[in-house]
Write a protein that holds these residues in place. Sequence first.
Motif, PDB file in Angstrom:
ATOM      1  N   ASP A  46       9.936  -8.289   6.234  1.00 48.67           N
ATOM      2  CA  ASP A  46       9.739  -7.932   7.650  1.00 48.67           C
ATOM      3  C   ASP A  46       8.863  -6.718   7.985  1.00 48.67           C
ATOM      4  O   ASP A  46       7.695  -6.845   8.300  1.00 48.67           O
ATOM      5  CB  ASP A  46      11.103  -7.753   8.298  1.00 48.67           C
ATOM      6  N   LYS A  47       9.449  -5.523   7.935  1.00 46.72           N
ATOM      7  CA  LYS A  47       8.762  -4.348   8.484  1.00 46.72           C
ATOM      8  C   LYS A  47       7.689  -3.820   7.550  1.00 46.72           C
ATOM      9  O   LYS A  47       6.882  -2.981   7.958  1.00 46.72           O
ATOM     10  CB  LYS A  47       9.761  -3.213   8.767  1.00 46.72           C
ATOM     11  N   THR A  48       7.692  -4.259   6.295  1.00 49.53           N
ATOM     12  CA  THR A  48       6.715  -3.711   5.350  1.00 49.53           C
ATOM     13  C   THR A  48       5.291  -4.062   5.784  1.00 49.53           C
ATOM     14  O   THR A  48       4.392  -3.227   5.660  1.00 49.53           O
ATOM     15  CB  THR A  48       6.955  -4.235   3.923  1.00 49.53           C
ATOM     16  N   ARG A 100      10.272   1.730   9.662  1.00 55.08           N
ATOM     17  CA  ARG A 100       8.908   1.188   9.676  1.00 55.08           C
ATOM     18  C   ARG A 100       7.888   2.310   9.823  1.00 55.08           C
ATOM     19  O   ARG A 100       6.882   2.361   9.109  1.00 55.08           O
ATOM     20  CB  ARG A 100       8.744   0.190  10.831  1.00 55.08           C
ATOM     21  N   ASN A 101       8.148   3.218  10.750  1.00 52.39           N
ATOM     22  CA  ASN A 101       7.198   4.311  10.983  1.00 52.39           C
ATOM     23  C   ASN A 101       7.150   5.270   9.802  1.00 52.39           C
ATOM     24  O   ASN A 101       6.122   5.887   9.528  1.00 52.39           O
ATOM     25  CB  ASN A 101       7.562   5.066  12.258  1.00 52.39           C
ATOM     26  N   ALA A 154       4.132  -1.908   8.802  1.00 50.96           N
ATOM     27  CA  ALA A 154       4.089  -0.501   8.375  1.00 50.96           C
ATOM     28  C   ALA A 154       2.850  -0.238   7.529  1.00 50.96           C
ATOM     29  O   ALA A 154       2.117   0.734   7.749  1.00 50.96           O
ATOM     30  CB  ALA A 154       5.354  -0.158   7.594  1.00 50.96           C
ATOM     31  N   LEU A 177      11.174  -1.369   2.255  1.00 49.85           N
ATOM     32  CA  LEU A 177      12.069  -1.663   3.379  1.00 49.85           C
ATOM     33  C   LEU A 177      12.684  -3.048   3.200  1.00 49.85           C
ATOM     34  O   LEU A 177      12.179  -4.039   3.717  1.00 49.85           O
ATOM     35  CB  LEU A 177      11.300  -1.600   4.701  1.00 49.85           C
ATOM     36  N   MET A 187      13.963  -1.339  10.722  1.00 49.28           N
ATOM     37  CA  MET A 187      13.030  -0.935  11.785  1.00 49.28           C
ATOM     38  C   MET A 187      13.016   0.587  11.963  1.00 49.28           C
ATOM     39  O   MET A 187      11.992   1.170  12.329  1.00 49.28           O
ATOM     40  CB  MET A 187      13.429  -1.625  13.094  1.00 49.28           C
ATOM     41  N   HIS A 217       5.321  -5.210  16.770  1.00 53.69           N
ATOM     42  CA  HIS A 217       4.463  -4.774  15.660  1.00 53.69           C
ATOM     43  C   HIS A 217       2.980  -4.848  16.026  1.00 53.69           C
ATOM     44  O   HIS A 217       2.205  -3.958  15.677  1.00 53.69           O
ATOM     45  CB  HIS A 217       4.746  -5.616  14.418  1.00 53.69           C
ATOM     46  N   GLU A 265      14.979  -5.736   4.131  1.00 54.67           N
ATOM     47  CA  GLU A 265      15.614  -6.029   5.416  1.00 54.67           C
ATOM     48  C   GLU A 265      17.132  -6.164   5.303  1.00 54.67           C
ATOM     49  O   GLU A 265      17.877  -5.783   6.200  1.00 54.67           O
ATOM     50  CB  GLU A 265      15.009  -7.317   5.982  1.00 54.67           C
TER      51      GLU A 265
END
Length: 579
Positions: free
Chosen positions: A129-131, A103-104, A134, A90, A100, A283, A92
Amino acid sequence: MPVRPRRTPETLRSMRWFGPDDLRSFGHRSRAKQMGFWREEFTGRPVIGIVNTWNELNTCHTHFPERVEDIRRGVLEAGGFPVELPAFSLGEQMLKPTAMLYRNFLAMETEELIRAQPIDGVVLMGGCDKTTPALLMGALSANIPAIYVPAGPMLRGHWHDVTLGSGTDVWKYWDDRRSGKLGDKEWGEIEDGIARSAGTCMTMGTAATMMSLAEAMGISLPGASAIPAVDSSHKRMASASGRRIVGMVWEDLRPTDILTEAAFENAIMVDMAIGGSTNAIIHLLAMARRAGVPLTMETFDRVAQGVPLLANIRPSGKYLMEDFYYAGGLRALMAQLAPRLHLDALTVTGGTLGAAIEGAAVYAPDVIRPLDNPVKPAGGTAVLRGSLAPNGAVIKPTAAEERLLVHEGPAVVFRDIRDLKARVDRDDLDVTADSVLVLQNAGPVGAPGMPEWGQLPVPKKLLRQGIRDIVRISDARMSGTSYGACVLHVAPEAAIGGPLGLVRDGDRIRLDVPNRRLDLLVPDDELARRRAAWRQPPLPGGDRGYVALYRRSVTQADQGCDFDFLDGQPGQMPEPDIF
Ligand code: FES
């Protein structure tokens, strides 16, 4: 330490695949040999999955191919069998409409990569960020031994003699460019100098925040989170993590032993002290639900009470992550906070957080402040409620101009991001410094994916008057590197009928951060009329595949924006049948 029998070679999870004398296991062993391994290399040894979120469009993880080898070296030294498991990366910057949204997706992939394969323990490689959330969400649900290896921040940015910080300085100089102060040449030079090495954004954005919180929660090695990505210490941290995961497998030390309620409370306190990204709230809520820990928006306000801002790092302070590392890093900051922290919380070392920060010193007292000389007396994030946000909203007061923290003004409403782009810089926009900008339909369902559109641009008309901050409200998120009086994560969001979707131009809105309120000052009967007439607007992004699944299943910001069907206790899913 949790009381669980030590693993023996025979009781390793991977031995379900490789151990039995049957046809299926013959297949597994013969195919491992197909790859050139001896039977004794992969049987009776911990099989360690290295979950690698690398690809050539994730600009922050460009050093991961090299780090995989460092981790592999550590695993082998400790007697494990390393296998690399590439996962969705992911990045960014490149992923649209927002990382985002995915993320799921990565959380599900991580869980299933682990659950469906002969893996005894995992090294989770993330940072951008989202890694981080997740990977941790997926590892929590799978709940086998796991250690997190943070990508680490990139080096400081430079432009002439100016130090540049990711994001934070982009917004600043972009406003200069929009108001005509910065020419093409200077803008090009800034573009050249702002991202100088592998690694994540080096301000206290979402990446640095989540890497710090992972360390604070004990799921990465002590001292790991602030090491610059290209520092040789980073390679040593990676190999040490590879060595340590093998020990964790034998000890059967699992994510739920580490990511406890105490660990989440430590994370919230550290989040305040570092001036962490507002994204951390979403998060942490999502991770806590995966861990079965009862965390709510109110927990943040309660636990954060009286925790000052100690890290003098942009966007709330002056320095960058490289300075933070040289100043002693997160261990040194947590040593300042020690009187508040749960020091008996367990870490991946098998020891306590107290032991992990013992002896940590501050080498630059202006970068990491003591409790009696903080950067600001109150930490990073405030949770708001009121008629405009019945289920909550957040603001980062440390990144806003103080005069705006108690403010009442007329709304200037943009119905979505396209409307905002089309009108915000027009000279005929009816806006003053007292106005409250409202962006609707930018939440988890509306956008979709709740992008980082919450730092609405200050209209050009106001920039030319020298105004640099204004109250802005949305159901979107904001980059952790951003700043301004931006109220974010308004829940419920506009696109599912939340009050934010009922706001009209000229309505008066009152923001009162000290009293944690956000109110729409419109009479109840008028609001009821608008609610009865409300229809869901057409939603962009299509209506099939992953986006359709996402829209059907995503929860609101106050619940962490996870999928509703992923709620549940860690390790709840049965082991796969092997027939
Ligand atoms: Fe990867 Fe900021 S773009 S951390």
